[in-house]
Write a protein that holds these residues in place. Structure first.
Motif, PDB file in Angstrom:
ATOM      1  N   PHE A 149     104.437  73.248  60.620  1.00  0.00           N
ATOM      2  CA  PHE A 149     102.949  72.402  60.495  1.00  0.00           C
ATOM      3  C   PHE A 149     103.112  71.450  59.381  1.00  0.00           C
ATOM      4  O   PHE A 149     104.035  71.530  58.445  1.00  0.00           O
ATOM      5  CB  PHE A 149     102.081  73.821  60.176  1.00  0.00           C
ATOM      6  CG  PHE A 149     102.220  74.892  60.754  1.00  0.00           C
ATOM      7  CD1 PHE A 149     101.072  75.056  61.912  1.00  0.00           C
ATOM      8  CD2 PHE A 149     102.928  75.749  60.731  1.00  0.00           C
ATOM      9  CE1 PHE A 149     100.984  76.293  62.483  1.00  0.00           C
ATOM     10  CE2 PHE A 149     102.979  77.014  61.543  1.00  0.00           C
ATOM     11  CZ  PHE A 149     101.876  77.288  62.521  1.00  0.00           C
ATOM     12  N   THR A 150     102.337  70.606  59.548  1.00  0.00           N
ATOM     13  CA  THR A 150     102.098  69.303  58.594  1.00  0.00           C
ATOM     14  C   THR A 150     101.321  69.880  57.464  1.00  0.00           C
ATOM     15  O   THR A 150     100.642  70.764  57.594  1.00  0.00           O
ATOM     16  CB  THR A 150     101.365  68.165  59.215  1.00  0.00           C
ATOM     17  OG1 THR A 150     102.237  67.515  60.281  1.00  0.00           O
ATOM     18  CG2 THR A 150     101.082  67.186  58.375  1.00  0.00           C
ATOM     19  N   TYR A 151     101.727  69.408  56.394  1.00  0.00           N
ATOM     20  CA  TYR A 151     100.738  69.468  55.011  1.00  0.00           C
ATOM     21  C   TYR A 151     100.638  67.958  54.499  1.00  0.00           C
ATOM     22  O   TYR A 151     101.642  67.215  54.715  1.00  0.00           O
ATOM     23  CB  TYR A 151     101.291  70.147  54.020  1.00  0.00           C
ATOM     24  CG  TYR A 151     102.547  70.063  53.289  1.00  0.00           C
ATOM     25  CD1 TYR A 151     102.607  69.022  52.231  1.00  0.00           C
ATOM     26  CD2 TYR A 151     103.693  70.701  53.545  1.00  0.00           C
ATOM     27  CE1 TYR A 151     103.750  68.756  51.665  1.00  0.00           C
ATOM     28  CE2 TYR A 151     104.869  70.414  53.032  1.00  0.00           C
ATOM     29  CZ  TYR A 151     105.028  69.353  51.784  1.00  0.00           C
ATOM     30  OH  TYR A 151     106.055  69.078  51.064  1.00  0.00           O
ATOM     31  N   HIS A 152      99.474  67.701  53.884  1.00  0.00           N
ATOM     32  CA  HIS A 152      99.419  66.438  53.413  1.00  0.00           C
ATOM     33  C   HIS A 152      98.190  66.476  52.553  1.00  0.00           C
ATOM     34  O   HIS A 152      97.462  67.259  52.157  1.00  0.00           O
ATOM     35  CB  HIS A 152      98.957  65.687  54.588  1.00  0.00           C
ATOM     36  CG  HIS A 152      97.951  65.722  55.329  1.00  0.00           C
ATOM     37  ND1 HIS A 152      96.421  65.382  55.021  1.00  0.00           N
ATOM     38  CD2 HIS A 152      97.606  66.468  56.536  1.00  0.00           C
ATOM     39  CE1 HIS A 152      95.556  65.659  55.671  1.00  0.00           C
ATOM     40  NE2 HIS A 152      96.043  66.559  56.631  1.00  0.00           N
ATOM     41  N   CYS A 153      98.004  65.290  51.629  1.00  0.00           N
ATOM     42  CA  CYS A 153      96.876  65.245  50.720  1.00  0.00           C
ATOM     43  C   CYS A 153      95.728  64.427  51.446  1.00  0.00           C
ATOM     44  O   CYS A 153      95.730  63.906  52.364  1.00  0.00           O
ATOM     45  CB  CYS A 153      97.399  63.746  49.589  1.00  0.00           C
ATOM     46  SG  CYS A 153      96.348  63.969  48.238  1.00  0.00           S
ATOM     47  N   ALA A 154      94.715  64.958  50.950  1.00  0.00           N
ATOM     48  CA  ALA A 154      93.290  64.685  51.524  1.00  0.00           C
ATOM     49  C   ALA A 154      92.231  64.744  50.621  1.00  0.00           C
ATOM     50  O   ALA A 154      91.372  65.550  50.653  1.00  0.00           O
ATOM     51  CB  ALA A 154      93.049  65.636  52.992  1.00  0.00           C
ATOM     52  N   PRO A 155      92.356  63.694  49.769  1.00  0.00           N
ATOM     53  CA  PRO A 155      91.374  63.790  48.666  1.00  0.00           C
ATOM     54  C   PRO A 155      89.964  63.490  49.215  1.00  0.00           C
ATOM     55  O   PRO A 155      89.012  64.180  48.260  1.00  0.00           O
ATOM     56  CB  PRO A 155      91.628  62.686  47.590  1.00  0.00           C
ATOM     57  CG  PRO A 155      93.123  62.526  48.205  1.00  0.00           C
ATOM     58  CD  PRO A 155      93.096  62.669  49.494  1.00  0.00           C
ATOM     59  N   GLY A 156      89.685  62.827  50.167  1.00  0.00           N
ATOM     60  CA  GLY A 156      88.436  62.359  50.738  1.00  0.00           C
ATOM     61  C   GLY A 156      88.100  61.027  51.309  1.00  0.00           C
ATOM     62  O   GLY A 156      88.490  60.275  50.345  1.00  0.00           O
ATOM     63  N   GLY A 304      99.647  63.949  63.140  1.00  0.00           N
ATOM     64  CA  GLY A 304      99.165  65.112  62.495  1.00  0.00           C
ATOM     65  C   GLY A 304      99.609  66.640  62.782  1.00  0.00           C
ATOM     66  O   GLY A 304      99.194  67.496  62.484  1.00  0.00           O
ATOM     67  N   SER A 305     100.956  66.403  63.199  1.00  0.00           N
ATOM     68  CA  SER A 305     101.858  67.789  63.279  1.00  0.00           C
ATOM     69  C   SER A 305     103.134  67.485  63.399  1.00  0.00           C
ATOM     70  O   SER A 305     103.865  66.608  63.025  1.00  0.00           O
ATOM     71  CB  SER A 305     101.704  68.232  64.699  1.00  0.00           C
ATOM     72  OG  SER A 305     102.123  67.284  65.803  1.00  0.00           O
TER      73      SER A 305
END
Length: 360
Positions: A149-156, A304-305
């Motif tokens: 699984f992907t992980y990532h930064c997503a501040p907004g 995204g994966s």
């Protein structure tokens, strides 16, 4: 999530979380997993030993200047987890907890967080892990689904693609407790892990076509957003830079060795292909609870994966592992090499006649 979640919704979620009963962690053993830089994997068991674990890891949101292509002077102020693009591979078994300390150094420019596609709730942890420079937080989540699984930064807002396209992404591998299996339930084992993160960059250019340079992280923000709107990457590279996995940095293996190739692309679709080999077993969509496809020539990793493929080398030589959009492989940088040692097998391939001139 095109924009930051409204503050009142964040407060409402925090209130719900604060009222949740505590988790009974009796029976869980705490273990520390030391992160290692890609393309390598941390020490792990392919089959779980003992009961479920709480796996403690630390990720630091390092902002650093990286060379993307030394030949053209292309560089980027990369936003990273632990200083690498992609971020380190995290490994757990189904039923384990992963407890992440996320630390943002005091000299950072940006706020950061982390969204684990492998987790359940609160925007994948993204809603609970916002850290400003000088802050740290701890998030614990249960690995309920086996796969990569992907992980990532997503501040907004616009910061989401900005951070992801500056390298802030990686992979979690959640193994079944009894290990990987083929479609008939037979165990599958690997000798090596090759962890590959494909990164699309959108580097701003000067009027003469050269790449712009910036003094500090964040100075490229407006220019980068404009470049990203084209949806056309200037670079599509493996592990952060052109040539990061070729030449003296090529992956090494031997005839008879089985390699598990883990491939992450947090933003765009990609088509991995091992030139001279195959995907003997392929978890194209990433789920280890599903039977793997077999004997694929090329496989699709959705944007995204992450996905995984297993291959046992049968011949020595140099194998090119590429995005089989060959424009991206050859012109934009999405190429890696495996250098494989061993004895050649003419029964599999033989040069019957060497190249020579002929008469018409």
């Amino acid at each position: 999530m095109p924009a930051r979640v409204p503050e009142k919704l964040i407060q409402a979620e925090a209130e719900v979380i604060s009222k949740a009963p505590p988790v009974d962690l009796s029976g869980y053993t705490r273990v520390r997993q030391e992160m290692v830089a890609p393309p390598f994997a941390p020490v792990h068991d392919q089959v779980a030993t003992g009961g479920p674990k709480i796996i403690e890891i630390t990720l630091e949101t390092t902002e650093r200047l990286m060379t993307v292509d030394a030949d053209t002077g292309a560089e980027i102020w990369a936003l990273t987890y632990n200083g690498s693009v992609p971020g380190p591979l995290i490994i757990a078994h189904e039923g384990d907890y992963v407890e992440v300390t996320l630390r943002n150094p005091v000299d950072s420019v940006f706020e950061h967080n982390i969204d684990f596609h492998s987790s359940t709730g609160a925007l994948g942890g993204g809603g609970l892990t916002h850290v400003f420079p000088g802050e740290e937080t701890v998030l614990r989540w249960k690995a309920t689904k086996a796969g990569v699984f992907t992980y990532h930064c997503a501040p907004g807002g616009e910061m989401i693609p900005y951070h992801v396209c500056h390298g802030m992404n990686g992979t979690v591998m959640v193994l079944p407790r009894d290990g990987l299996k083929d479609g008939k339930g037979n165990p599958l084992r690997y000798d090596e892990v090759a962890y590959i993160g494909e990164q699309d960059y959108y580097l701003p250019r000067n009027e003469d076509g050269t790449y712009k340079t910036y003094a500090v992280a964040g100075d490229d923000y407006a220019d980068s957003l404009e470049a990203m709107r084209s949806l056309v990457p200037t670079h599509s590279v493996f592990n952060g830079a052109v040539g990061a996995l070729t030449g003296d940095k090529a992956l090494r293996s031997k005839v008879g060795s089985t390699v598990l190739m883990i491939h992450n692309q947090a933003n765009r679709d990609t088509r991995p292909h091992l030139i001279g080999g195959h995907g003997n077993f392929v978890w194209e969509a990433g789920s280890f609870n599903d039977a793997p496809a077999t004997n694929l020539e090329t496989w699709l990793i959705r944007g995204g994966s992450s996905g995984a493929a297993m291959y046992t080398f049968e011949q020595p030589g140099v194998y090119a592992y590429v995005n089989h959009n060959l424009i991206e492989a050859v012109l934009l940088g999405a190429t890696a090499h495996f250098v494989v040692e061993g004895e050649w097998n003419n029964a599999l391939m033989e040069q019957v006649v060497k190249p020579h001139s002929f008469e018409t």
